[in-house]
Motif scaffolding. Sequence first.
Motif, PDB file in Angstrom:
ATOM      1  N   HIS A   1       0.863  -1.186   0.000  1.00 37.00           N
ATOM      2  CA  HIS A   1       0.000   0.000   0.000  1.00 37.00           C
ATOM      3  C   HIS A   1       0.900   1.238   0.000  1.00 37.00           C
ATOM      4  O   HIS A   1       1.764   1.375   0.852  1.00 37.00           O
TER       5      HIS A   1
ATOM      6  N   THR B   1     -10.831   7.321  -2.159  1.00 38.31           N
ATOM      7  CA  THR B   1     -11.357   6.436  -3.186  1.00 38.31           C
ATOM      8  C   THR B   1     -12.651   5.866  -2.630  1.00 38.31           C
ATOM      9  O   THR B   1     -13.034   6.203  -1.502  1.00 38.31           O
TER      10      THR B   1
ATOM     11  N   TYR C   1     -13.069   3.092  -1.457  1.00 35.26           N
ATOM     12  CA  TYR C   1     -12.826   2.164  -0.356  1.00 35.26           C
ATOM     13  C   TYR C   1     -11.984   2.721   0.773  1.00 35.26           C
ATOM     14  O   TYR C   1     -11.794   2.056   1.782  1.00 35.26           O
TER      15      TYR C   1
ATOM     16  N   TYR D   1      -9.518  -0.608   4.588  1.00 35.61           N
ATOM     17  CA  TYR D   1     -10.006  -0.833   3.229  1.00 35.61           C
ATOM     18  C   TYR D   1     -11.440  -1.339   3.374  1.00 35.61           C
ATOM     19  O   TYR D   1     -11.654  -2.376   4.013  1.00 35.61           O
ATOM     20  N   LYS D   2     -12.407  -0.609   2.863  1.00 42.63           N
ATOM     21  CA  LYS D   2     -13.825  -0.935   3.043  1.00 42.63           C
ATOM     22  C   LYS D   2     -14.126  -1.236   4.516  1.00 42.63           C
ATOM     23  O   LYS D   2     -14.822  -2.195   4.840  1.00 42.63           O
TER      24      LYS D   2
ATOM     25  N   ASP E   1     -10.078  -6.337  -2.963  1.00 42.96           N
ATOM     26  CA  ASP E   1     -11.032  -7.375  -3.357  1.00 42.96           C
ATOM     27  C   ASP E   1     -10.656  -8.086  -4.655  1.00 42.96           C
ATOM     28  O   ASP E   1     -10.559  -9.323  -4.668  1.00 42.96           O
TER      29      ASP E   1
ATOM     30  N   ASP F   1      -6.573  -1.751  -4.014  1.00 46.76           N
ATOM     31  CA  ASP F   1      -7.934  -2.296  -4.107  1.00 46.76           C
ATOM     32  C   ASP F   1      -7.864  -3.807  -3.877  1.00 46.76           C
ATOM     33  O   ASP F   1      -7.538  -4.580  -4.780  1.00 46.76           O
TER      34      ASP F   1
END
Length: 374
Positions: free
Chosen positions: A132, A278, A280, A166-167, A141, A139
């Motif tokens: 990251h 973003t 997420y 993240y999410k 997923d 992203d």
Amino acid sequence: MGSAAFIPVNEPLLDGNEKKYLNECIDTGWISSEGPFISKFEEQFAARVGRKHAVAVSNGSVALDLAVAALGITSGDEVIMPSFTIISCAAAVVRSGAIPVLVDSDPLTWNMEISQIEKRVTSRTKAIMVVHIYGLPVDMDPLLEIARKHKLKVIEDAAEMHGQTYKGEPCGSFGDISTFSFYPNKHITTGEGGMVLTNDKAIADHCRSLRNLCFKPEKRFVHDELGFNFRMTNLQAALGLAQLERLDVFIARKREMGRFYSERLASLRGIQLPVLKTVYADNIFWVYPIVLMDEIPFDAEQAMKSLASLSIGSRPFFYPMHLQPVFTGKGWYKNESYPVAEKIANRGFYIPSGLALTSDQMSRVVEGLKKVLN
Ligand SMILES: *Cc1c(COP(=O)(O)O)cnc(C)c1O
């Protein structure tokens, strides 16, 4: 205060319980890797990242070495990773005997280009190393879907992502094994330090053993496997615990700094600013990165020199793995090109954003940038 006082690119903030906990180490004599702060820091950091096991180590680079070793990655294997990252990622893979296979970066978030991963999978691919970058997560997923489909392990380098999600799920909770750094420019610091996290007890036990020279519990100086001395000291963990107590405050401050810069730099022409959010995640601004667009007639090196002449510190972006002399000298990556990584390496730099930075200093950085770019 003279306006010429140098503004460092990073200065950490150590104004919580750091002194108190360090004094406890000294008062009790627990200064080595034995001592109560280590397991406390491991437990609390694991809880924060939502993982069952955490293994504290001496820095974020060796955390990656442990991760690669603990997954059994070895000679003949391939690991897919971004070209745009720190050398620690590739070094860990190369030292294991495996080969880093590269992908380019997204031009807006500078994170690894997910759409290029699947094309790089071969029968030798063992893992994807996710990194990251700068404050926004990869992203995950679609990446995890590719890993599942091809039965690949995921190593998640979350060195720049303390407290990021993240999410809604913590960064560092996605890999089969994930790593952090506590270098002083990270969101929380132990001076030098790192952490390996996993939900798998066997992997965690293996990491603990590798961290401590693979001493056998039942026969101390007899070894079935070669390990390392990657132990963290109680002093480092004392700092880490005090810093962890402040993580939410630190992230709020970093986001505030990011917004401050973005608002004041928005009208400047010819520069690409970091993406604020973003779908997420909201950027946590590990650093505040800037990329010079083509219309600017000089590169990052020149911009950083000009900033330095105004007593403003800055740092260049990472230099792509496929252009590293240590690898090209072996004949690797000969006919490969990763244009986004190359471009941002030439034209990207980051400006002061340490937690101890004051608003006055930030205003001076903004004024300095305006001078340099006009
Ligand atoms: C800082 C960093 C590391 C290395 O951590 P050290 O503690 O400095 O060894 C590894 N990966 C990333 C992405 C980093 O930002």
